[in-house]
Write a protein that holds these residues in place. Structure first.
Motif: not given
Length: 809
Positions: A517-542
């Protein structure tokens, strides 16, 4: 007579069950430096009874008492030793292994290969010796442990030159990257072209792709575990190098000889310094004297350890790394400054304690932080007669910060069982997006988008490596993971299983199952691993992501040739994986103001699955070493809100992936190496058609054969085609060209009186293959005056020669 027989049998059984058993325990170290060695095999000679040292070099063997036993200790890259000892009572025995670097060539070539693969219950594990990684050809001479792992089967590479790992269908956020018990969130320098790990400071790197032991949790696809060197306890030692874009230096030595030691390792690029003269010339030609961009990165590793006694050891280690990109421009009353900064900070304090000869404990307190910041300041004149200026400032931050406590125990009750158990707890503090604006042209100040979010992640586990009889070894484990965010609590059981059945002395069949199970997620729309990719955690909704993976395989050791051969097949199912919605990014959805939406409104959840097979033949030591790896795999994603709910391949799906690595030590002074890689092209989305504006509210599809329509467009738009719209087909339905590349290197070694130096010359992309980096569909005017739709391929690296100077003392 019957009574006598019964009495005799009872006496015999009492003798068997009452036979005295003794425990042999201790540490295995490297001779000369006293560095503790992980994964060394300690076993009774000509017997199946044995154990492997844990991450801190500790082992324990419980055997029947006897007058004497012969102990054998071996590890790839070290001289195998044997020792005969008395075994009437418990024995504390520490062993020291000599590195093969200290031995002559005859001894190296005659050395017996260890049967680590066929003798272990674990499968889907890859370990590359650090010395071998340093000999592999690399981009601009930068030796990189992550790029070494990319050359192994089951690990897909990202785009050209990137350090991202895509393991068995998983994304880059699904890899648990650990440095001395600390999680590293962003492992990339230079926008993904180099990793943050300085190989001079790393002692060991191990990749686990499946069959995860219960002690690991929090990611779906892989565990990359790295241990820093502890430092030489006997004498001062150093090594470093000077390359085309960066230099590095590592120092280690005793604080108190034989008791404590230190290690400090630093690296910095000087791209900004080298580029300054070139930029000055360009600015003079273009009369842009006030414009100045720049970029550099640095990292620092440090570690100290102290022996508090025979049963206690204390370690304190840390890492600090930063990337800084900036642009400055000043002309008259106009002034502009912009920056993009990101980096990691980790700190670990660990205490090892030996309770007795059968129980070992490691307790750690860990801090880790990743932050990304972009800033902008603009001062410009107001277009009127007042000569006044207007100023605006923008600052965008994204951060994730962890504080963790973990305690792990190793318990060795007897020769058939090696039990590990422990607990872990992590407090996450995440700020996915915080935007602040101010200035004379802004209406006040915009408050941060997201307040800091706090969450708690924990886990408790137990696992047992059990050998019921000589031919079978199993690892049975169970982990209970816990996560609490706001008012929502997630509690997930994670069973684990792996087994190896030895069908012959050098051949075994293996199988494994693991739920993660994974509770920390990376949001990316580049696929390049740029620093603009956001790290977020699970929430009530996610909800957390979840995977289940099964794997089967065979392993064989060719003892006379020093080769290990493995063949594995796997199937992985992934649930609730996250992706941005169509048109979304870290600044909003479809052009909406970022202040109006939360990141939770930008994402969508779906499922994925992958399956395939992997082949590896590897030789870790000897005059000629290297490996051949091949992967055949399929990856599928399905999201209700993407691609009209239809199944599609993610970007990093590759049907075939091949890597060939060879290292040949011609003699003591010359080492040659080569690597060749091949991969099926990435799955991409490119426009299938282009529409042009015929009026303010009307677009028409461009058709080169329709001359009348084309002439009408040209007349109405004055030959300006910048404002065309694109039509996109099914998501990732276009397959890029195949990727392949050959890299070469040669090293010249020379031992001086007080140090050893190495000159390395390498060529990246030796035959100048123009591998695709990205594609773009556009319109070009042909020589006959007609316009034609073309698909352009853009490549990144041509032939790139480099050289570096390395030294040791």
């Amino acid at each position: 007579m019957k009574i006598n027989i019964i009495i005799a049998l009872c006496l015999a059984s009492m003798h068997v069950f009452g036979q005295k058993r003794i425990t042999i325990s201790g540490f295995v170290k490297e001779k000369g430096s006293q560095e503790l060695l992980t994964g060394a095999n300690v076993y009774i000679t000509r017997s199946a009874t044995g154990a492997a040292t844990n991450n801190y070099g500790f082992y324990s063997l419980t055997i029947p008492a006897s007058d004497s036993v012969t102990i054998t200790c071996s590890l790839v890259g070290y001289e195998t030793i044997t020792k005969t000892i008395s075994a009437r009572t418990d024995v504390e025995l520490s062993l020291a292994l000599s590195s093969i670097r200290q031995l002559d060539e005859v001894t190296i070539s005659a050395r017996k290969q260890d049967d680590n693969v066929s003798g272990s219950a674990q499968m889907s594990v890859v370990e590359i010796p650090i010395d071998q990684i340093k000999k592999i050809p690399s981009l601009l001479g930068e030796k990189d442990v992550l790029k070494g792992l990319q050359l192994m089967p089951g690990v897909q590479k990202g785009t050209e030159g990137q350090t991202g790992l895509y393991v068995r269908g998983g994304g880059p956020d699904q890899n648990l990257i650990i440095l001395d018990d600390a999680v590293v969130y962003n492992a990339s320098h230079l926008f993904g072209f180099f990793s943050v790990f300085n190989s001079d400071a790393i002692k060991r790197v191990e990749l686990t792709k499946g069959g995860f032991p219960a002690r690991y949790g929090g990611r779906l696809s892989s565990v990359v575990e790295m241990d820093m060197k502890e430092g030489n306890k006997e004498k001062l030692h150093g090594e470093g190098g000077i390359g085309l874009i960066s230099s590095r230096l590592t120092l280690e030595g005793p604080i108190k000889k034989g008791k404590s030691s230190f290690l400090v390792s630093g690296r910095r690029t000087y791209i900004d310094v080298l580029a300054a003269p070139v930029l000055n010339v360009m600015q003079k030609k273009k009369e842009q004297k006030g414009f100045r961009p720049g970029y550099y990165f640095y990292d620092l590793n440090a570690k100290i350890n102290y022996d508090l006694g025979a049963k206690d050891k204390l370690y304190v280690s840390g890492y600090l790394g930063q990337d800084k990109f900036y642009v400055k421009e000043e002309s008259g009353s106009f002034k502009m400054k912009a920056g993009l900064n990101w980096g990691n900070t980790t700190a670990t304090m660990r205490w090892n304690h030996v309770f007795n000869r059968k129980l070992f404990a490691n307790t750690a307190l860990v801090f880790t932080n990743f932050n990304f910041t972009t800033t902008s300041y603009i001062r410009e004149p107001i277009v009127d007669e007042s000569n006044a200026t207007t100023e605006s400032r923008l600052r965008y931050d994204s951060r994730i910060q962890d504080l963790s406590f973990k305690s792990d125990f190793d318990f060795y009750p007897n020769a058939s069982h090696a039990i590990k158990f422990g607990v872990q707890a992590t407090r996450h503090k995440s700020t996915p997006s915080a935007l602040a604006m101010s200035g004379t042209d802004a209406e006040g100040t915009i408050d941060p988008l997201e307040k800091p979010m706090y969450s708690l992640e924990g886990g408790a586990y137990v696992e047992d490596t059990w050998q019921p009889f000589d031919a079978l070894k199993m690892n049975l484990g169970f982990r209970m993971s816990y996560f609490k965010a706001d008012k929502k609590t997630y509690l997930n059981p994670e069973p684990r299983f792996s087994a190896a059945l030895k069908l012959a002395p050098d051949f075994s069949a293996k199988a494994s199952y693991a739920r993660m199970n994974q509770y920390v997620h990376l949001l990316s729309n580049t696929g390049l691993g740029l620093p603009t990719d956001l790290w977020v955690t699970s929430t009530d909704r996610i909800a957390p992501q979840q995977s289940s993976q099964v794997a089967f395989g065979v392993a064989k050791d060719l003892q006379n040739k020093g080769l290990t051969i493995t063949l594995e097949g796997f199937y992985k199912d992934m649930k609730r994986i996250l992706s941005y919605q169509e048109g979304a990014s870290f600044l909003g959805v479809n052009g909406e103001n970022a202040n109006d939406v939360s990141w939770q409104d930008n994402v969508t959840s779906g499922k994925g699955w992958s399956y395939g097979s992997e082949f590896l033949i590897q030789k870790k030591s000897g005059k000629f070493s290297g490996w051949i790896g091949y992967t055949l795999s399929w990856i599928y994603w399905k999201f209700p809100e993407l691609n009209n709910g239809q199944t599609f391949h993610p970007r990093y799906d590759r049907r075939h992936d091949v890597s060939v690595v060879g290292i040949y030590e011609l003699n003591k002074r010359i080492t040659m190496s080569a690597s060749w890689v091949y991969g099926t092209g990435n799955a991409l989305t490119v426009p299938s058609a282009i529409y042009y504006p015929m009026s303010d509210n009307f677009f028409t599809r461009y058709d080169p054969s329709d001359k009348a329509l084309n002439d009408l467009y040209l007349n109405q738009n004055s030959n300006d085609r910048r404002y065309a719209a694109s039509e996109f087909p099914a998501k990732n339905s276009f397959r890029a060209e195949a990727f392949h590349r050959l890299d070469l290197a040669i090293q010249f070694h020379k031992k001086k009186k007080r140090h050893e130096r190495t000159w390395e010359f390498s060529v990246y992309n030796a035959y100048n293959r123009k591998n695709p980096f990205f594609y773009d569909r556009s319109e070009e005017k042909m020589s006959d005056g007609e316009w034609k739709t073309v698909l352009k391929k853009y490549s990144l690296f041509p032939v790139v020669p480099s050289f570096s100077y390395n030294f040791k003392f």
